[in-house]
Design a protein around this motif. Sequence first.
Motif, PDB file in Angstrom:
ATOM      1  N   ARG A 138      36.432  38.072  38.509  1.00  0.00           N
ATOM      2  CA  ARG A 138      35.028  37.665  38.586  1.00  0.00           C
ATOM      3  C   ARG A 138      34.097  38.833  38.278  1.00  0.00           C
ATOM      4  NH1 ARG A 138      33.985  32.721  41.007  1.00  0.00           N
ATOM      5  NH2 ARG A 138      31.859  33.420  41.462  1.00  0.00           N
ATOM      6  N   ASP A 185      34.373  32.801  35.694  1.00  0.00           N
ATOM      7  CA  ASP A 185      34.048  31.913  36.815  1.00  0.00           C
ATOM      8  C   ASP A 185      35.354  31.327  37.341  1.00  0.00           C
ATOM      9  OD1 ASP A 185      33.043  30.144  38.640  1.00  0.00           O
ATOM     10  OD2 ASP A 185      31.895  28.940  37.196  1.00  0.00           O
ATOM     11  N   SER A 231      37.939  30.753  40.913  1.00  0.00           N
ATOM     12  CA  SER A 231      37.970  30.710  42.378  1.00  0.00           C
ATOM     13  C   SER A 231      39.224  29.981  42.835  1.00  0.00           C
ATOM     14  CB  SER A 231      36.726  30.002  42.926  1.00  0.00           C
ATOM     15  OG  SER A 231      36.656  28.674  42.431  1.00  0.00           O
TER      16      SER A 231
END
Length: 459
Positions: free
Chosen positions: A110, A116, A118
């Motif tokens: 990140r 992007d 996660s």
Amino acid sequence: MLKKSFLLLSTALFISACEPDSLSDVPGRLDTVVPNALPPMSMFGTPNPTAPARSNAAMARDFLDLSFQMESGRLIPVLSRFEGPVTVAVAPGAPATLSRDLDRLIARLRSEAGIDISRVPYGSTAASITVETLPRARMQRAVPQAACFVVPRVSSWDGFRAARSNARTLDWTTLTTREHAAVFIPNDVSPQEVRDCLHEEIGQALGPLNDLYRLPDSVFNDDNFHAVLTGFDMLILCAYYDGSLQSGMSREEVAARLPAILSRLNPGGNGAVAIAPRPIDRDWIDAIEEALGSRQPVPLRIAAAQRAVAIATNQGWQDTRLGFSYFALGRLALSRDANASVSAFIAAGNNFRRIDPGSIQSAHVNMQLAAFALSAGDGDRALSLVNEALPAATRAENASLLATLLMIKAEALEIQGRMSEAASVRLDSLGWARYGFGRDQDVRARLTEVAALSPQNRS
């Protein structure tokens, strides 16, 4: 897209030839060297990657060679990547250390690569990348010699096994956009090996699908000197996910946009001069893979390493491929000819130091030469080699190398009579060894092996 087990640079293999023929010759002091209780596992903190020093023109060439060709030489027709946010899930049963190392990796992706990305809970949604762990033996029954690997279009081991009957499903060259990928990692190896697999396989799940031996500062290199994604790798991934690119672009379309992308992302590379690399030589790759494989008798593997040295020399290569050829020869000659081994490691070290004096490659060579110095009773030389190597081993987050260096340092300090310092350094080594080697018995075995190198511990 697999991390090859026969190329893993396990320090456990390298110093064995310096050991006495039998540990029964080692006096009882070794019983006091190996503690009954080990300290807590040491783990690395804030990453400290080194920014790439090459020109942006060279970066663009490396980007294209990594992204539009497979390791086998097959061409990849278009760029493929994940479009939109990327999610990562971990299947149940993963080792305890995996979660922390994955979180550190995602944080770096990140912040350094601008992706992007996660984590999401397993089973809550269809993750972009699923990490599944399983016993190494089970994994290698399906993919022999793989330490770990990544495949497209599936999200589980069962899905991978079912898809094996349809070669197109698992063929990266047929992708236009990446939607799902699965990373398979053994769950019965050291925490460091699990971490290394996370970095290489998630890196390839996201971006480049090739490995290039010519790259001195990348995990996308089958020499496996680098264990975690480097500054070079993060810049490659940052460019991969730049808004100026998109899935489905041809090599020519990407090549046209890369100069502006890299100039913006890496302004320091605008003025450097690009030096064209020597071309890939499949004969050299074949020789290296034969040398580092395990299927041939040692004399044939030594001959293959000698052939790799000859090819690199005759081609006039001055990059790390020459040094790696000598390094492979030094490793293999350990069990047969100590003098030839030392000569090969010295030649490797000279090559690596000329390219980058503080590199992880130089640190691996120093460890080998320090083991020879310790075995000869030269504590001063062993200390000098170890101290020179420690910063690179730490920066590269190689705990197994770091632990071995500290164990050698402890023995060298004892040769000098600095017993309290030796005890402190030895204790420090054990925390790193627990991360680098894993099981307590493996940590104690490594400590005993290193201690047995010292003349003070041999009858």
